[in-house]
Design a protein around this motif. Structure first.
Motif, short mmCIF file in Angstrom:
data_model
loop_
_atom_site.label_atom_id
_atom_site.label_comp_id
_atom_site.label_asym_id
_atom_site.label_seq_id
_atom_site.Cartn_x
_atom_site.Cartn_y
_atom_site.Cartn_z
N GLY A 2 1.13 42.71 -2.80
CA GLY A 2 1.08 41.25 -2.80
C GLY A 2 -0.36 40.80 -2.66
O GLY A 2 -1.29 41.58 -2.81
N ARG A 3 -0.54 39.53 -2.37
CA ARG A 3 -1.88 39.00 -2.17
C ARG A 3 -2.56 39.66 -0.98
O ARG A 3 -1.90 40.07 -0.03
N VAL A 4 -3.89 39.72 -1.05
CA VAL A 4 -4.69 40.28 0.03
C VAL A 4 -5.66 39.19 0.49
O VAL A 4 -6.33 38.56 -0.33
N PHE A 5 -5.70 38.95 1.78
CA PHE A 5 -6.61 37.98 2.39
C PHE A 5 -7.88 38.72 2.77
O PHE A 5 -7.81 39.80 3.36
N ARG A 80 -9.94 43.29 4.83
CA ARG A 80 -8.82 42.92 3.97
C ARG A 80 -7.53 42.98 4.79
O ARG A 80 -7.34 43.91 5.56
N LEU A 81 -6.66 41.98 4.63
CA LEU A 81 -5.42 41.89 5.39
C LEU A 81 -4.27 41.63 4.44
O LEU A 81 -4.39 40.85 3.50
N PRO A 137 3.73 35.44 0.07
CA PRO A 137 2.85 36.00 -0.96
C PRO A 137 2.00 37.18 -0.50
O PRO A 137 1.50 37.95 -1.31
N TYR A 138 1.83 37.32 0.81
CA TYR A 138 0.98 38.38 1.37
C TYR A 138 1.75 39.63 1.76
O TYR A 138 1.16 40.60 2.24
N VAL A 139 3.06 39.61 1.56
CA VAL A 139 3.89 40.78 1.88
C VAL A 139 3.72 41.80 0.76
O VAL A 139 3.78 41.46 -0.43
N ARG A 140 3.51 43.05 1.14
CA ARG A 140 3.32 44.11 0.14
C ARG A 140 4.53 44.20 -0.77
O ARG A 140 5.66 43.95 -0.35
#
Length: 151
Positions: A2-5, A80-81, A137-140
């Motif tokens: 997913g998205r990476v912060f 990166r998170l 959106p940030y969940v793998r």
């Protein structure tokens, strides 16, 4: 995935120990700083901390790190998170610290959403529903493996 912060930062001399390497406890502090930036920017929470949001606390239930390469003062890095697991009451964050795209450190940590009880203990509570669409959106992706640690 997913998205990476991502949060860029530079390692300072004050972060080093007598060997001239970044002292390992700082990595957990940097992870918390990255989480705070994530909560501010993604969840639109001005401050995310003890009892600030809906009277909720998010104590850490566990953390693990693995170091692949040294980190030194002057290094320009990117934290990166992403979210490995989004449960009913908890979030398992994954972090990757990189230099010029090369992974140096991996951290996994689990936070539990709680409310304080009168006796000083905490009671796990559901993650607020308004946060879920912002976190999703940030969940793998299901096909992306979770972080694996050697130790």
């Amino acid at each position: 995935m997913g998205r990476v912060f991502e949060v860029p930062f530079e390692v300072h001399f004050s972060h080093s120990d007598s060997t001239g390497l970044a002292f390992h406890p700082y990595f957990f502090g940097w992870a918390v700083d990255t989480e705070e930036a994530f909560f501010r920017r993604v969840l639109h929470e001005p401050v995310f901390g003890p009892g600030v949001t809906d009277g909720l606390f998010t104590p850490m239930a566990g953390a693990k790190a693995e170091f692949a390469a040294p980190v030194r003062p002057g290094d320009r890095l990117v934290f990166r998170l992403w979210i490995e697991r989004l449960g009913r009451t908890s979030i398992r964050f994954a972090f990757e610290l990189t230099k010029e795209g090369r992974p140096l450190v991996w951290i996994a940590e689990t936070l539990v959403f709680c409310r304080p009880r009168g006796d000083g203990s905490f009671e796990p509570v559901a993650i607020p529903e308004r946060f879920r669409p912002l976190l999703a959106p940030y969940v793998r992706d299901p096909g992306t493996p979770e972080l694996k640690f050697r130790s």
